[in-house]
Scaffold this active site. Structure first.
Site, PDB file in Angstrom:
ATOM      1  N   GLU A  42      29.697 -16.746   5.540  1.00 25.23           N
ATOM      2  CA  GLU A  42      28.487 -17.610   6.197  1.00 25.23           C
ATOM      3  C   GLU A  42      27.494 -17.839   5.152  1.00 25.23           C
ATOM      4  O   GLU A  42      27.530 -17.366   4.073  1.00 25.23           O
ATOM      5  CB  GLU A  42      27.966 -16.242   6.865  1.00 25.23           C
ATOM      6  CG  GLU A  42      26.451 -16.765   7.435  1.00 25.23           C
ATOM      7  CD  GLU A  42      25.528 -15.682   8.318  1.00 25.23           C
ATOM      8  OE1 GLU A  42      25.324 -15.475   9.270  1.00 25.23           O
ATOM      9  OE2 GLU A  42      24.923 -14.824   7.333  1.00 25.23           O
ATOM     10  N   GLU A  82      13.218 -15.942  17.711  1.00 24.78           N
ATOM     11  CA  GLU A  82      12.199 -15.456  18.409  1.00 24.78           C
ATOM     12  C   GLU A  82      11.323 -14.540  17.503  1.00 24.78           C
ATOM     13  O   GLU A  82      10.067 -14.468  17.536  1.00 24.78           O
ATOM     14  CB  GLU A  82      12.843 -14.587  19.569  1.00 24.78           C
ATOM     15  CG  GLU A  82      11.784 -13.698  20.499  1.00 24.78           C
ATOM     16  CD  GLU A  82      10.869 -14.707  20.953  1.00 24.78           C
ATOM     17  OE1 GLU A  82      11.010 -15.919  21.304  1.00 24.78           O
ATOM     18  OE2 GLU A  82       9.435 -14.093  21.168  1.00 24.78           O
ATOM     19  N   SER A 133      27.703  -1.294   7.345  1.00 22.51           N
ATOM     20  CA  SER A 133      26.926  -2.462   8.069  1.00 22.51           C
ATOM     21  C   SER A 133      27.831  -3.176   8.951  1.00 22.51           C
ATOM     22  O   SER A 133      27.699  -3.642  10.175  1.00 22.51           O
ATOM     23  CB  SER A 133      26.177  -3.297   7.052  1.00 22.51           C
ATOM     24  OG  SER A 133      25.466  -4.176   7.494  1.00 22.51           O
ATOM     25  N   HIS A 147      22.071 -21.747   9.196  1.00 22.72           N
ATOM     26  CA  HIS A 147      23.262 -20.956   9.019  1.00 22.72           C
ATOM     27  C   HIS A 147      24.378 -21.748   8.955  1.00 22.72           C
ATOM     28  O   HIS A 147      24.527 -22.583  10.313  1.00 22.72           O
ATOM     29  CB  HIS A 147      23.216 -19.818   9.790  1.00 22.72           C
ATOM     30  CG  HIS A 147      22.387 -18.695   9.417  1.00 22.72           C
ATOM     31  ND1 HIS A 147      22.467 -17.590  10.272  1.00 22.72           N
ATOM     32  CD2 HIS A 147      21.468 -18.686   8.849  1.00 22.72           C
ATOM     33  CE1 HIS A 147      21.377 -16.927   9.812  1.00 22.72           C
ATOM     34  NE2 HIS A 147      20.714 -17.583   8.848  1.00 22.72           N
ATOM     35  N   GLU A 185      17.378 -23.748  -5.671  1.00 25.60           N
ATOM     36  CA  GLU A 185      16.536 -22.819  -7.090  1.00 25.60           C
ATOM     37  C   GLU A 185      17.444 -21.782  -7.295  1.00 25.60           C
ATOM     38  O   GLU A 185      17.438 -21.386  -8.582  1.00 25.60           O
ATOM     39  CB  GLU A 185      15.327 -22.269  -6.054  1.00 25.60           C
ATOM     40  CG  GLU A 185      14.403 -23.081  -5.965  1.00 25.60           C
ATOM     41  CD  GLU A 185      13.362 -23.512  -6.802  1.00 25.60           C
ATOM     42  OE1 GLU A 185      13.283 -22.852  -8.049  1.00 25.60           O
ATOM     43  OE2 GLU A 185      12.816 -24.743  -7.109  1.00 25.60           O
ATOM     44  N   LYS A 213      27.593  -3.088  13.108  1.00 30.07           N
ATOM     45  CA  LYS A 213      27.642  -4.528  13.757  1.00 30.07           C
ATOM     46  C   LYS A 213      28.469  -4.761  14.716  1.00 30.07           C
ATOM     47  O   LYS A 213      28.241  -4.736  15.942  1.00 30.07           O
ATOM     48  CB  LYS A 213      27.823  -5.863  12.897  1.00 30.07           C
ATOM     49  CG  LYS A 213      27.232  -6.833  13.365  1.00 30.07           C
ATOM     50  CD  LYS A 213      27.019  -7.653  12.216  1.00 30.07           C
ATOM     51  CE  LYS A 213      26.336  -9.229  12.796  1.00 30.07           C
ATOM     52  NZ  LYS A 213      25.937 -10.163  11.797  1.00 30.07           N
TER      53      LYS A 213
HETATM   54  P1  0O2 Z   1      22.406  -8.773   6.716  1.00 34.77           P
HETATM   55  O1  0O2 Z   1      22.064  -7.117   6.345  1.00 34.77           O
HETATM   56  O2  0O2 Z   1      21.409  -9.514   6.146  1.00 34.77           O
HETATM   57  O3  0O2 Z   1      23.724  -8.803   6.610  1.00 34.77           O
HETATM   58  P2  0O2 Z   1      27.009 -14.674  15.094  1.00 34.77           P
HETATM   59  O4  0O2 Z   1      28.008 -13.590  15.279  1.00 34.77           O
HETATM   60  O5  0O2 Z   1      27.108 -15.189  13.737  1.00 34.77           O
HETATM   61  O6  0O2 Z   1      26.864 -15.523  16.156  1.00 34.77           O
HETATM   62  P3  0O2 Z   1      24.960 -13.104  14.117  1.00 34.77           P
HETATM   63  O7  0O2 Z   1      25.722 -12.467  13.016  1.00 34.77           O
HETATM   64  O8  0O2 Z   1      24.150 -12.011  14.871  1.00 34.77           O
HETATM   65  O9  0O2 Z   1      25.746 -13.795  15.144  1.00 34.77           O
HETATM   66  O10 0O2 Z   1      23.970 -14.280  13.434  1.00 34.77           O
HETATM   67  P4  0O2 Z   1      22.656 -14.561  13.462  1.00 34.77           P
HETATM   68  O11 0O2 Z   1      21.590 -14.140  14.375  1.00 34.77           O
HETATM   69  O12 0O2 Z   1      22.542 -16.267  13.060  1.00 34.77           O
HETATM   70  O13 0O2 Z   1      22.152 -13.792  12.033  1.00 34.77           O
HETATM   71  C1  0O2 Z   1      22.950 -13.450  10.924  1.00 34.77           C
HETATM   72  C2  0O2 Z   1      22.169 -13.111   9.712  1.00 34.77           C
HETATM   73  O14 0O2 Z   1      21.015 -13.801   9.737  1.00 34.77           O
HETATM   74  C3  0O2 Z   1      21.577 -11.595   9.842  1.00 34.77           C
HETATM   75  O15 0O2 Z   1      22.549 -10.830   9.303  1.00 34.77           O
HETATM   76  C4  0O2 Z   1      20.366 -11.842   8.604  1.00 34.77           C
HETATM   77  O16 0O2 Z   1      20.880 -11.671   7.486  1.00 34.77           O
HETATM   78  C5  0O2 Z   1      19.836 -13.000   9.259  1.00 34.77           C
HETATM   79  N1  0O2 Z   1      18.777 -12.843  10.252  1.00 34.77           N
HETATM   80  C6  0O2 Z   1      18.789 -13.233  11.461  1.00 34.77           C
HETATM   81  N2  0O2 Z   1      17.893 -12.856  12.011  1.00 34.77           N
HETATM   82  C7  0O2 Z   1      17.174 -12.358  11.349  1.00 34.77           C
HETATM   83  C8  0O2 Z   1      15.674 -11.946  11.410  1.00 34.77           C
HETATM   84  O17 0O2 Z   1      15.035 -11.823  12.537  1.00 34.77           O
HETATM   85  N3  0O2 Z   1      15.156 -11.385  10.242  1.00 34.77           N
HETATM   86  C9  0O2 Z   1      15.649 -11.291   9.015  1.00 34.77           C
HETATM   87  N4  0O2 Z   1      15.148 -10.841   7.982  1.00 34.77           N
HETATM   88  N5  0O2 Z   1      17.111 -11.823   8.948  1.00 34.77           N
HETATM   89  C10 0O2 Z   1      17.538 -12.413  10.129  1.00 34.77           C
HETATM   90  P5  0O2 Z   1      22.638  -9.319   9.518  1.00 34.77           P
HETATM   91  O18 0O2 Z   1      24.086  -8.936   9.717  1.00 34.77           O
HETATM   92  O19 0O2 Z   1      21.911  -8.789  10.709  1.00 34.77           O
HETATM   93  O20 0O2 Z   1      22.002  -8.381   8.398  1.00 34.77           O
END
Ligand code: 0O2
Length: 227
Positions: A139, A113, A49, A120, A38, A53
């Site tokens: 990513e 959760e 950010s 991803h 899409e 992190k």
């Molecule tokens: P932003 O602002 O979007 O960049 P890892 O080190 O890769 O194993 P990480 O980075 O915690 O661990 O990976 P994870 O949990 O797979 O998630 C990475 C990104 O997925 C997040 O980046 C979000 O973009 C998205 N994401 C994960 N969980 C959620 C959630 O519950 N809600 C929403 N809306 N997005 C989520 P950032 O850095 O958190 O944020």
């Protein structure tokens, strides 16, 4: 750590990957009647950010810590129409010769959760710099429009609560996630005829393609022989 210098290679990696995805997208648009993509967007994580992190992980804001532990400094988001499109794209990306898949997280089959759903991929993209070629991590988040709708609004709502989201709000967000998952499944069910038709077209095109590619490979050989 100088942010500008740091983002240079991540921007280059994003450009490489965006071009690859654009080629797939154009191929679908031109040759097939159905396009699973899409839209595509990309971003470089802000300095604040990144630092937040690292702080969350209990690490100092150094270049080494960033490269080793932050996988999403460069990010691409691909929005698909139906759930099977996500897996089709994952397969296509995995089959790309010059990118290496480092990590896969299937939050589509098993949502987080919070209710978050998306696929991803952490990939390594080769970037040629003056000092040589380096593998840069990017990513890739692949999700449907419904998943994107939920994630975008949840992100906005979450942002309002600086410390912790109240339990009631969290519960409601989870219920909304379940609703979007149900909607996605129903829409994917409705879209299956479209996808079956696409499979047939791909079969026909693949045969046509093989002939064209065989011709190209043949002309390559002829050129090499004449050099
Ligand atoms: P932003 O602002 O979007 O960049 P890892 O080190 O890769 O194993 P990480 O980075 O915690 O661990 O990976 P994870 O949990 O797979 O998630 C990475 C990104 O997925 C997040 O980046 C979000 O973009 C998205 N994401 C994960 N969980 C959620 C959630 O519950 N809600 C929403 N809306 N997005 C989520 P950032 O850095 O958190 O944020």
């Amino acid at each position: 750590m100088e942010y500008k210098r740091l983002t240079l290679m991540y921007t280059a990696a994003l450009k490489q990957l965006e071009t690859k995805i654009e080629i797939i997208n154009n191929e679908f648009k031109t040759l097939h009647k159905y396009n699973p993509i899409e839209h595509v967007s990309s971003r470089i994580k802000s300095k604040q950010s990144i630092n937040n992190k690292l702080k969350k992980k209990g690490l100092e804001p150094t270049y080494e810590n960033l490269v080793k532990t932050i996988n999403d400094v460069a990010g691409i988001r691909i929005i698909c129409s139906f759930i099977p499109d996500i897996y089709k794209l994952v397969e296509m990306l995995e089959n790309m010769q010059d990118i290496t898949v480092i990590k896969k997280k299937d939050y589509v089959a098993k949502p987080k959760e919070s209710g978050y759903s998306s696929y991803h991929l952490i990939v390594s993209v080769p970037v040629s710099l003056s000092i040589g070629t380096v593998g840069v991590k990017v990513e890739i988040q692949i999700r449907t429009m419904a998943m994107d709708f939920w994630a975008s609004l949840e992100h906005k709502i979450k942002y309002k609560y600086e410390k912790e989201i109240p339990k009631g709000v969290r519960k409601e967000l989870k219920e909304c996630a379940k609703m979007t998952q149900k909607l996605d499944r129903r829409m994917s069910h409705l879209g299956r005829n479209l996808m079956e038709e696409e499979k047939q077209i791909i079969k026909e095109i693949t045969t046509e393609y093989s002939t064209v590619y065989a011709g190209l490979m043949l002309s390559d050989k002829i050129e090499m022989q004449s050099i």
